[in-house]
Design an enzyme around this catalytic site. Structure first.
Site, mmCIF file in Angstrom:
data_model
loop_
_atom_site.group_PDB
_atom_site.id
_atom_site.type_symbol
_atom_site.label_atom_id
_atom_site.label_comp_id
_atom_site.label_asym_id
_atom_site.label_seq_id
_atom_site.Cartn_x
_atom_site.Cartn_y
_atom_site.Cartn_z
ATOM 1 N N CYS A 107 -26.185 14.442 49.096
ATOM 2 C CA CYS A 107 -25.306 14.995 48.308
ATOM 3 C C CYS A 107 -23.985 15.367 49.005
ATOM 4 O O CYS A 107 -24.026 15.816 49.898
ATOM 5 C CB CYS A 107 -25.984 16.169 47.707
ATOM 6 S SG CYS A 107 -24.772 16.948 46.322
ATOM 7 N N GLU A 150 -27.407 13.488 39.356
ATOM 8 C CA GLU A 150 -26.083 14.054 39.011
ATOM 9 C C GLU A 150 -25.908 14.913 37.727
ATOM 10 O O GLU A 150 -25.208 16.025 37.631
ATOM 11 C CB GLU A 150 -25.379 12.716 38.587
ATOM 12 C CG GLU A 150 -24.708 11.890 39.507
ATOM 13 C CD GLU A 150 -24.279 12.544 40.801
ATOM 14 O OE1 GLU A 150 -23.478 13.351 40.609
ATOM 15 O OE2 GLU A 150 -24.606 11.964 41.928
HETATM 16 NI NI NI Z 1 -24.959 15.720 44.508
#
Ligand code: NI
Length: 183
Positions: A107, A150
């Site tokens: 991420c 997401e």
């Molecule tokens: Ni992320």
């Protein structure tokens, strides 16, 4: 166009529930999406959610290219596993069966780390595009994982919170040991 600053784990904008977008066709939304895409490509990343650029709105961009899909898949099976560059505004998703699968995630808001996360393997998701038109697809594999990752951002959830086994939260540089183990 602008490359935006990415919020890192610990910033409150990543921990709150993002707000719905009132008008997906608004100029500010279009500008935000353009900048998010530029930021994602520059990073580089496979997806980006608006809270990651300090904007608490329910907007994500992502792509699931063929290169990220399981190489053992036949061409005909790739459809649900891949997605072009996609914008989703006010999105949602549901799992289509009870199957789940584990995979390594990274991420942009948790730089330098990877974690092994169990996610729903077969999903349906939906949202609006920049014209306000509904987008709806089914997804598997990396595609399904990217969407769930997401959309979690829009509810203030980062992938480490989804991990069952924190011994599999590792530095990027140590990934090689795990790939050796799998081979
Ligand atoms: Ni992320």
């Amino acid at each position: 166009m602008a490359i935006l600053k990415i919020a890192r784990m610990g910033h409150p904008v990543l921990a709150r529930k993002a707000d719905p977008v009132g008008d997906p066709t608004a100029t500010e939304v279009r500008r935000l999406v353009r900048d998010m895409i530029e930021t994602m490509i520059d990073a580089p990343g496979a997806g980006l959610a608006a809270p990651q650029v300090h904007v608490p709105l329910r907007v994500v961009v992502f792509q699931a290219p063929k290169e990220r899909a399981d190489p053992s898949l036949a061409e005909a099976e790739l459809f649900e596993h891949t997605a072009p560059l996609t914008v989703l505004i006010n999105p949602g998703w549901e799992s289509l069966d009870d199957s789940s699968e584990g995979g390594w995630e990274g991420c942009l808001s948790v730089p330098g780390l990877r974690g092994y996360v169990e996610r729903a393997a077969h999903i349906r998701y939906w949202g609006l595009d920049l014209e306000g038109q509904r987008v709806e697809r089914t997804a598997r594999g990396f595609h399904a994982r990217a969407v769930q990752h997401e959309l979690d951002h829009l509810d203030g959830i980062l992938y480490p919170s989804r991990m069952g086994d924190l011994s599999r939260l590792i530095f990027d540089s140590e990934m090689k040991h795990w790939l050796e183990q799998q081979a």
